[in-house]
Design a protein around this motif. Structure first.
Motif, PDB file in Angstrom:
ATOM      1  N   ARG A 142       3.987  -1.271 -12.287  1.00  0.00           N
ATOM      2  CA  ARG A 142       3.219  -2.235 -11.501  1.00  0.00           C
ATOM      3  C   ARG A 142       4.173  -3.038 -10.626  1.00  0.00           C
ATOM      4  O   ARG A 142       5.340  -3.210 -10.962  1.00  0.00           O
ATOM      5  CB  ARG A 142       2.457  -3.209 -12.432  1.00  0.00           C
ATOM      6  CG  ARG A 142       1.614  -2.534 -13.499  1.00  0.00           C
ATOM      7  CD  ARG A 142       0.496  -1.686 -12.917  1.00  0.00           C
ATOM      8  NE  ARG A 142      -0.356  -2.399 -11.995  1.00  0.00           N
ATOM      9  CZ  ARG A 142      -1.426  -3.132 -12.367  1.00  0.00           C
ATOM     10  NH1 ARG A 142      -1.756  -3.219 -13.637  1.00  0.00           N
ATOM     11  NH2 ARG A 142      -2.160  -3.760 -11.466  1.00  0.00           N
ATOM     12  N   LYS A 180     -10.656   7.217  -5.437  1.00  0.00           N
ATOM     13  CA  LYS A 180     -10.343   6.261  -6.506  1.00  0.00           C
ATOM     14  C   LYS A 180      -9.251   6.745  -7.444  1.00  0.00           C
ATOM     15  O   LYS A 180      -8.868   6.049  -8.382  1.00  0.00           O
ATOM     16  CB  LYS A 180     -11.610   5.991  -7.338  1.00  0.00           C
ATOM     17  CG  LYS A 180     -12.659   5.233  -6.561  1.00  0.00           C
ATOM     18  CD  LYS A 180     -13.826   4.874  -7.449  1.00  0.00           C
ATOM     19  CE  LYS A 180     -14.786   3.972  -6.678  1.00  0.00           C
ATOM     20  NZ  LYS A 180     -16.008   3.712  -7.410  1.00  0.00           N
ATOM     21  N   ASN A 181      -8.746   7.963  -7.235  1.00  0.00           N
ATOM     22  CA  ASN A 181      -7.750   8.511  -8.159  1.00  0.00           C
ATOM     23  C   ASN A 181      -6.607   9.225  -7.474  1.00  0.00           C
ATOM     24  O   ASN A 181      -6.086  10.207  -7.984  1.00  0.00           O
ATOM     25  CB  ASN A 181      -8.420   9.480  -9.136  1.00  0.00           C
ATOM     26  CG  ASN A 181      -9.025   8.742 -10.305  1.00  0.00           C
ATOM     27  OD1 ASN A 181      -8.325   8.025 -11.019  1.00  0.00           O
ATOM     28  ND2 ASN A 181     -10.326   8.897 -10.478  1.00  0.00           N
ATOM     29  N   TRP A 188       0.843  -1.200   0.000  1.00  0.00           N
ATOM     30  CA  TRP A 188       0.000   0.000   0.000  1.00  0.00           C
ATOM     31  C   TRP A 188       0.880   1.253   0.000  1.00  0.00           C
ATOM     32  O   TRP A 188       0.634   2.201  -0.761  1.00  0.00           O
ATOM     33  CB  TRP A 188      -0.930   0.000   1.223  1.00  0.00           C
ATOM     34  CG  TRP A 188      -1.737   1.255   1.293  1.00  0.00           C
ATOM     35  CD1 TRP A 188      -2.841   1.574   0.556  1.00  0.00           C
ATOM     36  CD2 TRP A 188      -1.458   2.406   2.115  1.00  0.00           C
ATOM     37  NE1 TRP A 188      -3.267   2.848   0.866  1.00  0.00           N
ATOM     38  CE2 TRP A 188      -2.436   3.373   1.813  1.00  0.00           C
ATOM     39  CE3 TRP A 188      -0.487   2.691   3.068  1.00  0.00           C
ATOM     40  CZ2 TRP A 188      -2.467   4.617   2.442  1.00  0.00           C
ATOM     41  CZ3 TRP A 188      -0.504   3.933   3.690  1.00  0.00           C
ATOM     42  CH2 TRP A 188      -1.499   4.878   3.373  1.00  0.00           C
ATOM     43  N   TRP A 245      -2.935   8.277  -5.253  1.00  0.00           N
ATOM     44  CA  TRP A 245      -2.056   7.197  -4.808  1.00  0.00           C
ATOM     45  C   TRP A 245      -0.998   7.721  -3.857  1.00  0.00           C
ATOM     46  O   TRP A 245      -0.738   8.939  -3.801  1.00  0.00           O
ATOM     47  CB  TRP A 245      -1.396   6.522  -6.027  1.00  0.00           C
ATOM     48  CG  TRP A 245      -2.391   5.831  -6.894  1.00  0.00           C
ATOM     49  CD1 TRP A 245      -2.766   4.512  -6.809  1.00  0.00           C
ATOM     50  CD2 TRP A 245      -3.185   6.393  -7.945  1.00  0.00           C
ATOM     51  NE1 TRP A 245      -3.738   4.233  -7.747  1.00  0.00           N
ATOM     52  CE2 TRP A 245      -4.011   5.368  -8.457  1.00  0.00           C
ATOM     53  CE3 TRP A 245      -3.287   7.663  -8.510  1.00  0.00           C
ATOM     54  CZ2 TRP A 245      -4.916   5.576  -9.495  1.00  0.00           C
ATOM     55  CZ3 TRP A 245      -4.186   7.877  -9.536  1.00  0.00           C
ATOM     56  CH2 TRP A 245      -4.987   6.836 -10.021  1.00  0.00           C
ATOM     57  N   SER A 274      -2.823   6.757 -13.420  1.00  0.00           N
ATOM     58  CA  SER A 274      -2.775   5.642 -12.483  1.00  0.00           C
ATOM     59  C   SER A 274      -1.384   5.001 -12.600  1.00  0.00           C
ATOM     60  O   SER A 274      -0.710   5.180 -13.625  1.00  0.00           O
ATOM     61  CB  SER A 274      -3.879   4.633 -12.779  1.00  0.00           C
ATOM     62  OG  SER A 274      -3.780   4.216 -14.107  1.00  0.00           O
ATOM     63  N   GLU A 314      -2.716  -5.516  -7.228  1.00  0.00           N
ATOM     64  CA  GLU A 314      -3.768  -4.676  -7.800  1.00  0.00           C
ATOM     65  C   GLU A 314      -4.134  -3.628  -6.768  1.00  0.00           C
ATOM     66  O   GLU A 314      -4.735  -3.951  -5.732  1.00  0.00           O
ATOM     67  CB  GLU A 314      -5.004  -5.526  -8.146  1.00  0.00           C
ATOM     68  CG  GLU A 314      -4.779  -6.520  -9.283  1.00  0.00           C
ATOM     69  CD  GLU A 314      -4.813  -5.881 -10.669  1.00  0.00           C
ATOM     70  OE1 GLU A 314      -4.792  -4.632 -10.766  1.00  0.00           O
ATOM     71  OE2 GLU A 314      -4.857  -6.633 -11.650  1.00  0.00           O
ATOM     72  N   TRP A 315      -3.746  -2.370  -7.049  1.00  0.00           N
ATOM     73  CA  TRP A 315      -4.067  -1.324  -6.073  1.00  0.00           C
ATOM     74  C   TRP A 315      -5.567  -1.082  -6.019  1.00  0.00           C
ATOM     75  O   TRP A 315      -6.102  -0.701  -4.990  1.00  0.00           O
ATOM     76  CB  TRP A 315      -3.308  -0.033  -6.401  1.00  0.00           C
ATOM     77  CG  TRP A 315      -3.302   0.335  -7.852  1.00  0.00           C
ATOM     78  CD1 TRP A 315      -2.310   0.085  -8.753  1.00  0.00           C
ATOM     79  CD2 TRP A 315      -4.348   0.991  -8.580  1.00  0.00           C
ATOM     80  NE1 TRP A 315      -2.675   0.546  -9.991  1.00  0.00           N
ATOM     81  CE2 TRP A 315      -3.916   1.111  -9.912  1.00  0.00           C
ATOM     82  CE3 TRP A 315      -5.598   1.500  -8.224  1.00  0.00           C
ATOM     83  CZ2 TRP A 315      -4.701   1.714 -10.895  1.00  0.00           C
ATOM     84  CZ3 TRP A 315      -6.373   2.087  -9.199  1.00  0.00           C
ATOM     85  CH2 TRP A 315      -5.917   2.190 -10.518  1.00  0.00           C
ATOM     86  N   GLU A 316      -6.245  -1.304  -7.145  1.00  0.00           N
ATOM     87  CA  GLU A 316      -7.702  -1.151  -7.138  1.00  0.00           C
ATOM     88  C   GLU A 316      -8.286  -2.421  -6.526  1.00  0.00           C
ATOM     89  O   GLU A 316      -8.275  -3.483  -7.138  1.00  0.00           O
ATOM     90  CB  GLU A 316      -8.210  -0.972  -8.574  1.00  0.00           C
ATOM     91  CG  GLU A 316      -9.640  -0.510  -8.640  1.00  0.00           C
ATOM     92  CD  GLU A 316     -10.028  -0.124 -10.060  1.00  0.00           C
ATOM     93  OE1 GLU A 316      -9.363  -0.594 -11.009  1.00  0.00           O
ATOM     94  OE2 GLU A 316     -10.994   0.632 -10.206  1.00  0.00           O
ATOM     95  N   GLY A 317      -8.742  -2.328  -5.316  1.00  0.00           N
ATOM     96  CA  GLY A 317      -9.228  -3.518  -4.622  1.00  0.00           C
ATOM     97  C   GLY A 317      -8.207  -4.048  -3.624  1.00  0.00           C
ATOM     98  O   GLY A 317      -8.531  -4.889  -2.797  1.00  0.00           O
ATOM     99  N   HIS A 318      -6.978  -3.568  -3.731  1.00  0.00           N
ATOM    100  CA  HIS A 318      -5.905  -3.940  -2.791  1.00  0.00           C
ATOM    101  C   HIS A 318      -5.862  -5.460  -2.581  1.00  0.00           C
ATOM    102  O   HIS A 318      -6.155  -5.973  -1.504  1.00  0.00           O
ATOM    103  CB  HIS A 318      -6.118  -3.213  -1.454  1.00  0.00           C
ATOM    104  CG  HIS A 318      -4.945  -3.328  -0.535  1.00  0.00           C
ATOM    105  ND1 HIS A 318      -3.706  -2.791  -0.801  1.00  0.00           N
ATOM    106  CD2 HIS A 318      -4.805  -3.957   0.670  1.00  0.00           C
ATOM    107  CE1 HIS A 318      -2.871  -3.066   0.187  1.00  0.00           C
ATOM    108  NE2 HIS A 318      -3.517  -3.770   1.081  1.00  0.00           N
ATOM    109  N   LEU A 371      -3.894   3.148  -3.094  1.00  0.00           N
ATOM    110  CA  LEU A 371      -4.785   4.312  -3.139  1.00  0.00           C
ATOM    111  C   LEU A 371      -4.802   4.979  -1.770  1.00  0.00           C
ATOM    112  O   LEU A 371      -4.919   4.296  -0.752  1.00  0.00           O
ATOM    113  CB  LEU A 371      -6.207   3.861  -3.478  1.00  0.00           C
ATOM    114  CG  LEU A 371      -6.523   3.572  -4.951  1.00  0.00           C
ATOM    115  CD1 LEU A 371      -7.875   2.886  -5.065  1.00  0.00           C
ATOM    116  CD2 LEU A 371      -6.512   4.847  -5.779  1.00  0.00           C
TER     117      LEU A 371
END
Ligand SMILES: Cc1cc2nc3c(=O)[nH]c(=O)nc-3n(C[C@H](O)[C@H](O)[C@H](O)COP(=O)(O)O)c2cc1C
Length: 210
Positions: free
Chosen positions: A92, A76-77, A67, A79, A88, A105-109, A72
């Motif tokens: 990766r 949602k936007n 994290w 970091w 974004s 996956e940062w979206e959903g951690h 995030l």
């Protein structure tokens, strides 16, 4: 429903389950208390490679370091690290550990499974790197660059790795974990093992251990 149909469905679901990739939900990262930022800055250092410890890193510790590196932090936007034009994260983080290799996956951690192979011994040029519980591999993702001059991709990607790895160093220090940034990697092996799409480029990795 006839009994044999139920049996067929049960067998099919078992088959499907064993074929499916096993993503891992990460615990909520630590975002309060603990060591202060300034204490962490005073202590930050790279653990010597020759003495890198082989201990396990707990899921909540891994979660917090990931994290810090590119999670995030504002809706949602937003970091934890700055990205050019507010994009974004175009670098990766792949996580190589004993149980396999995953994409953070940062979206959903969560961790998305790439394979269930332990590739730690194959991806570094120095022998000690295999001892770390996790190798966090930084990969530039060309597809994520939507509005950036292609000539800038490498510069911007390495700038991102600097920010991401420093955040990870500071979080690891606060959690009393061992860490070391490694540039001496085997990009070709990583590209193959991670089944990276065209345009992706492994840039370096961060060892994480305890
Ligand atoms: C860009 C960069 C590349 C590095 N590559 C390696 C490497 O391939 N192998 C290694 O053992 N350490 C590597 N390191 C770790 C440095 O050797 C380490 O940060 C340096 O000795 C300073 O120690 P400190 O981090 O404790 O201040 C790298 C560090 C940076 C910033």
């Amino acid at each position: 429903m006839p009994c044999f149909i139920r049996k067929v469905i049960a067998i099919l679901s078992l088959f499907c389950f064993s074929c499916c990739y096993a993503d891992i939900t990460l615990p909520t990262p630590q975002t309060r208390d603990g060591m202060s930022l300034f204490a962490s800055l005073k202590k930050r250092s790279s653990t010597p490679g020759g003495g890198f410890p082989v201990g396990q890193v707990a899921d909540d510790e891994l979660s917090t370091v990931l994290w810090a590196a590119s999670g995030l932090n504002r809706g949602k936007n937003g970091w934890t690290v700055p990205m050019a034009n507010g994009n974004s994260p175009y670098v990766r983080i792949y996580v190589a550990g004993e149980k396999g290799t995953f994409l953070y996956e940062w979206e959903g951690h969560y961790l998305k499974e790439i394979n269930n192979k332990d590739i730690r011994a194959d991806i570094g040029l120095q022998n000690f790197t295999k001892r770390a519980a996790y190798s966090l591999i930084f990969v530039s993702d060309a597809r994520a660059f939507t509005d950036i001059n292609p000539e800038q991709i490498t510069n911007f990607s390495y700038t991102a790795v600097g920010a991401m790895s420093q955040n990870a160093y500071l979080a690891a220090t606060a959690l009393k974990l061992s860490t070391r940034y490694i540039h001496s990697i085997k990009p070709d092996v990583i590209i193959q093992e991670l089944e990276l799409p065209e345009g992706s480029k492994p840039l370096g990795m961060l060892l994480l251990g305890k």
